[in-house]
Motif scaffolding. Structure first.
Motif, PDB file in Angstrom:
ATOM      1  N   TRP A 146       0.822  -1.202   0.000  1.00 51.95           N
ATOM      2  CA  TRP A 146       0.000   0.000   0.000  1.00 51.95           C
ATOM      3  C   TRP A 146       0.862   1.259   0.000  1.00 51.95           C
ATOM      4  CZ3 TRP A 146      -4.865   0.852  -1.120  1.00 51.95           C
ATOM      5  CH2 TRP A 146      -5.790  -0.195  -1.027  1.00 51.95           C
ATOM      6  N   GLU A 197     -10.753   7.086   0.512  1.00 55.61           N
ATOM      7  CA  GLU A 197     -10.679   6.093   1.580  1.00 55.61           C
ATOM      8  C   GLU A 197     -12.015   5.381   1.765  1.00 55.61           C
ATOM      9  OE1 GLU A 197      -9.419   3.579   4.499  1.00 55.61           O
ATOM     10  OE2 GLU A 197      -8.283   4.753   3.042  1.00 55.61           O
ATOM     11  N   ILE A 228     -12.223   2.987  -1.202  1.00 60.94           N
ATOM     12  CA  ILE A 228     -11.236   1.912  -1.076  1.00 60.94           C
ATOM     13  C   ILE A 228     -11.656   0.909  -0.013  1.00 60.94           C
ATOM     14  CG2 ILE A 228      -8.891   1.378  -0.297  1.00 60.94           C
ATOM     15  CD1 ILE A 228      -7.998   3.971  -1.645  1.00 60.94           C
ATOM     16  N   ALA A 240      -8.793   2.983  -6.606  1.00 62.42           N
ATOM     17  CA  ALA A 240      -9.732   2.655  -5.533  1.00 62.42           C
ATOM     18  C   ALA A 240     -10.701   1.565  -5.961  1.00 62.42           C
ATOM     19  CB  ALA A 240     -10.495   3.914  -5.109  1.00 62.42           C
ATOM     20  N   ALA A 292      -9.116  -1.830  -5.834  1.00 56.35           N
ATOM     21  CA  ALA A 292      -8.487  -2.199  -4.563  1.00 56.35           C
ATOM     22  C   ALA A 292      -8.564  -3.692  -4.260  1.00 56.35           C
ATOM     23  CB  ALA A 292      -9.101  -1.389  -3.416  1.00 56.35           C
ATOM     24  N   THR A 334      -6.468  -6.318  -1.943  1.00 55.83           N
ATOM     25  CA  THR A 334      -7.043  -6.723  -0.664  1.00 55.83           C
ATOM     26  C   THR A 334      -7.503  -8.169  -0.648  1.00 55.83           C
ATOM     27  OG1 THR A 334      -9.264  -5.933  -1.270  1.00 55.83           O
ATOM     28  CG2 THR A 334      -7.780  -4.361  -0.208  1.00 55.83           C
ATOM     29  N   SER A 383      -4.853   0.986   4.000  1.00 54.36           N
ATOM     30  CA  SER A 383      -5.307   1.980   3.026  1.00 54.36           C
ATOM     31  C   SER A 383      -5.278   3.384   3.616  1.00 54.36           C
ATOM     32  CB  SER A 383      -6.705   1.643   2.520  1.00 54.36           C
ATOM     33  OG  SER A 383      -7.643   1.573   3.578  1.00 54.36           O
ATOM     34  N   SER A 386      -1.794   4.653   3.612  1.00 57.64           N
ATOM     35  CA  SER A 386      -1.426   5.042   2.259  1.00 57.64           C
ATOM     36  C   SER A 386      -1.979   6.420   1.914  1.00 57.64           C
ATOM     37  CB  SER A 386      -1.932   4.003   1.258  1.00 57.64           C
ATOM     38  OG  SER A 386      -1.630   4.387  -0.068  1.00 57.64           O
TER      39      SER A 386
END
Length: 453
Positions: free
Chosen positions: A33, A70, A73, A215, A218, A222, A235, A238
């Motif tokens: 990340w 965020e 994500i 995003a 992601a 993940t 995340s 990051s």
């Protein structure tokens, strides 16, 4: 495709769940990340915003952009972690159906190849300025090197991140600190923007839109996580590094240079060290651009043509294509590319989040097969209303002048799909069986999983 070609590199569970015992621990995933947090283009973006905004306004723009990113994500990345699926495969049961997932895969793959070209162009021009030689030659060399890395998959990308991430930030910190030591930082913070004013909505769209494709994809990363808390912490770390440190330092450099041409400051280390800095910057970002694009193309070809392509072989084709795009100067379209991403990609994320976390009807087969670690036997074929919502959300983001376009398009898709879905007005059409090839996906090589940290 010849059998020998199919076995090039690692397939990395391109059309299957990542097994639980092949997930990774916290620290190697954190470095993956953080490796996405710093690049020369992020410094340039910060400087571009700094030229047209005060430090305080730029801080607000980066905050809004970081919050948008965020939320997207974590919401999408958590779904990828729970299911062990990459975005192209996840969308078969998260709003788009089997055929719709092919369209999503195509859009994402094209976008990521474009970003591959953008980053490679930065590399070529920067190294050419540092040590000479034609920029197209450096683009070719970098593009081929990254392609070779990505062919062998996630394990080697993780090893690469462990090595280059600390080195990259250490060398960039040295260059930037040395430059800023000769200028009072307080004066740079208080100084007025040296160029034409940039509206808050435009700046936030550039920040959020610039990484919105990242995003949306992601889950490509993940799906290798073990815990949802890891997804959030990694995340968020990051975002803090990318927006509040790299981005805001770029703003200061923009005020200092009174221009967005700040790569020479970031790369003020000379000779081989300067080349190494920009090479690592390009490679850290571009391995994921190429990796995500390869997963999208594999799903696209499997759905549209019924052909099960090996991800490693696909990587070769995409790597060459992206390298050519960089050599012919795709960087000249950087601004328009960011603007397009800022309104075209977010609706995909809104639809995925709405179906997976709010409506939760098409995802039921995933719930039923998750513990067994297999894919559902069937998936919806089409979800026409999702495509209508996607187009409507794009139009809102593109033509509504009030607010932030990226957020407008994302929120429109999320609200429309949630409302219509809960009212039972979003109906899938047709049922597609899981092909035998899907259930017999070539397993990633024994060397691919790296296990816990």
């Amino acid at each position: 495709m010849a059998a020998g070609v199919k076995q090039i590199g690692s397939d990395d569970y391109a059309l299957s769940r990542v097994p639980r015992d092949h997930r990774m621990g916290f620290w190697p995933m954190l470095l993956q990340w953080l490796a996405q947090s710093g690049s020369i283009s992020q410094f340039t973006l910060g400087a571009t915003i700094g030229v047209g905004m005060t430090f305080g306004d730029a801080f607000l723009a980066f905050t809004l952009g970081a919050v948008i990113l965020e939320i997207v994500i974590f919401a999408i990345g958590l779904a990828g972690m729970r299911e062990g699926l990459a975005t192209p495969l996840l969308t078969r049961w998260a709003g788009f159906g089997r055929s719709g997932s092919a369209l999503v895969s195509f859009v994402i793959a094209v976008s990521l190849v474009g970003w591959f070209g953008v980053q490679n162009t930065i590399f070529g021009k920067s190294v050419s300025a540092l040590v000479g030689g034609p920029s197209w030659l450096w683009c070719v060399l970098a593009g081929l090197a990254i392609t070779v890395l990505v062919i062998f998959g996630f394990r080697y990308m993780t090893i690469f991140a462990k090595i280059v991430t600390p080195l990259f930030f250490a060398m960039v910190a040295w260059s930037v600190t040395t430059t800023l030591m000769d200028h009072p930082v307080s004066e740079l913070v208080k100084s007025p923007p040296p160029g034409d004013a940039i509206p808050l909505a435009v700046a936030t769209t550039a920040i959020a839109g610039g990484f919105m494709t990242g995003a949306i994809v992601a889950p490509e990363m993940t799906r290798y996580n073990k815990k949802g808390s890891h997804v959030f912490l990694q995340s968020a770390s990051s975002m803090i590094l990318s927006e509040y440190i790299v981005g805001m330092v770029g703003v200061l450099l923009g005020h200092l240079a009174k221009s967005n041409e700040v790569s020479h400051i970031v790369l003020s280390t000379s000779g081989a060290f300067g080349v190494l800095v920009v090479l690592m910057s390009t490679a850290k970002i571009n391995d994921w651009n190429l990796y995500g694009s390869s997963l999208g193309v594999v799903n696209f070809f499997q759905v549209v043509f019924g052909k099960r392509l090996h991800r490693g072989a696909v990587t070769i084709v995409l790597g060459v294509a992206g390298t050519v795009l960089s050599a012919i100067g795709i960087m000249t379209h950087f601004t328009s590319f960011l603007s397009l991403l800022g309104v075209a990609i977010p609706p995909i994320g809104g639809i995925i989040v709405a179906e997976y976390w709010v409506v939760r009807r098409m995802r039921r087969p995933l719930d039923e097969t998750r513990e067994a670690g297999i894919l559902p036997a069937t998936s919806p074929t089409w979800v026409p209303m999702s495509l209508v919502i996607w187009i409507a959300a794009f139009c809102v983001g593109k033509f509504v002048t009030v607010g932030i376009p990226a957020l407008n398009s994302l929120a429109t898709a999320l609200v429309l799909y949630s409302a219509l879905g809960l009212m039972g007005l979003i109906k899938p059409y047709g049922t597609s069986a899981l092909n035998d090839e899907d259930s017999e996906v070539p397993a990633a090589r024994a060397t691919t999983p790296v296990g816990a940290a």
